[in-house]
Structures are given as C-alpha cells and as structure tokens.
Design an enzyme around this catalytic site. Structure first.
Site, PDB file in Angstrom:
ATOM      1  N   SER A 126       0.813  -1.218   0.000  1.00 45.25           N
ATOM      2  CA  SER A 126       0.000   0.000   0.000  1.00 45.25           C
ATOM      3  C   SER A 126       0.849   1.271   0.000  1.00 45.25           C
ATOM      4  CB  SER A 126      -0.975   0.003   1.176  1.00 45.25           C
ATOM      5  OG  SER A 126      -0.298  -0.217   2.387  1.00 45.25           O
ATOM      6  N   HIS A 177       1.583   4.797   4.421  1.00 42.48           N
ATOM      7  CA  HIS A 177       0.631   5.423   3.506  1.00 42.48           C
ATOM      8  C   HIS A 177       0.992   6.889   3.262  1.00 42.48           C
ATOM      9  CE1 HIS A 177      -2.993   2.455   3.919  1.00 42.48           C
ATOM     10  NE2 HIS A 177      -1.838   1.836   3.735  1.00 42.48           N
TER      11      HIS A 177
END
Length: 197
Positions: A126, A177
């Site tokens: 991610s 992230h």
C-alpha cells in the site's frame, strides 16, 4: 482511463510491469501456504521488522512491498494496482513506473523504520500504491493537460477517501501510507522540473 476493457492476455501484454508485480504478490502468498515454507518462517524472513533492519537486514526495506498478510490483503492491493496502475505504466513507461513504485515503497518503509518502534512488523504494497496516487497528484498540480478534469476529480476523491480510511481502519501502517504518497508526489515534481529544465 480507470475502466478496464482489455482481455486477460491483452492486459498482460499492455501492462507487463503491473502483471509481474501482481504475479509476485500471489506467488509469495502461495509460498506462505506451502508446508515446505512454514508461514511463520517465510513471513519472518521477508516481512518488515524494524529491529532486524536496524541490525543490518536491509532487504526488509524492499521485500515487504511484495508480501501480504493474507489472501484478502494481497487481493485488495492487487485490485488497486489493476485499477490505478495501467494509466501510469503507459504514461511513464516500464522503467520509470518501476522506479516510482519501488522508490515510493522503499521511502514508506524507511519512514516506518525511522518513526515506528523497533518491534513494529509490517507487510503490504500500500505504501507503493499510495506513491502512485502521489504521482497522479503531481500531474494534477503541474501537468493538468495530461488528465481530464473528470479523471483528476476521481483521483482526488479516491485519494482523500483512502487517506481517511487509513486513520479509521485497524492494523494500517499509517506512516507508510503518508510517506508513500509524499514520495510519489515528490518524484512527480522532480520529473516535472527536469522536463521543464
């Protein structure tokens, strides 16, 4: 732009880098299910463990980008890559796409190393995928002509929702992230500056 109409074979031919990354995701997942590679040993060897990275196991800054916590995790990240990666792979070319993807993922893992406890353990692509979002944002800000207004709005909405979900869902590497997003954006800004220069 984000609607996939290709057949399976066409997708592999048009987007070889993304196809390879997804294949790696699921091959590594399968390895974790084989008796000859016990799940604990395999993940313990290739996951991001801050303590072991500090002790010199620097491959753990790269390998977590391709490792996942289970089938659902691998499927979700691979699906995100299928949706948002192809346009960038065609736009950037294979080499530059790999650079953006890996550098964003590695920056996310370095930030995780620097900001999270030594006991912190992480896997997942991610951070690298957020790097793609960051690169899209750099396009929206610096090269508006390359994306339609509709596609720009889609990217900004999805990016905003993804960031919100980052803080709402449990067991999310928030650091990865945020820094993956920032890394992709900075790479886009650097490439834009070089083109203008």
């Amino acid at each position: 732009m984000f609607t996939r109409t290709e057949s399976f074979r066409e997708f592999i031919r048009f987007y070889p880098v993304i196809s390879t990354i997804i294949a790696i995701h699921f091959l590594l997942y399968i390895f974790t299910t084989l008796p000859i590679f016990p799940n604990f040993w395999f993940k313990a060897t290739f996951s991001g463990v801050n303590l072991y990275i500090r002790e010199g196991e620097y491959w753990r800054l790269v390998t977590p980008i391709f490792m996942h916590g289970g089938f659902t995790h691998a499927l979700f990240n691979s699906f995100s890559l299928v949706l948002f990666g192809p346009a960038l792979e065609r736009l950037l070319g294979k080499g530059k796409f790999v650079l953006v993807y890996l550098v964003s993922g590695i920056l996310a893992n370095v930030a995780t190393l620097m900001l999270e406890p030594l006991t912190y353990v992480h896997v997942g692509s991610s951070g690298a995928i957020f790097g793609l979002f960051g690169y899209y944002i750099s396009i929206i800000l610096f090269r508006k002509h390359m994306l339609s207004q509709q596609n720009s709005q889609i990217i900004l909405i999805i990016c905003a929702l993804s960031l919100i979900m980052t803080f709402l869902q449990p067991n999310i590497n928030i650091t990865a992230h945020i820094f993956g997003l920032a890394g992709g954006f900075l790479l886009g800004a650097i490439f834009y500056t070089k083109k203008r220069g």
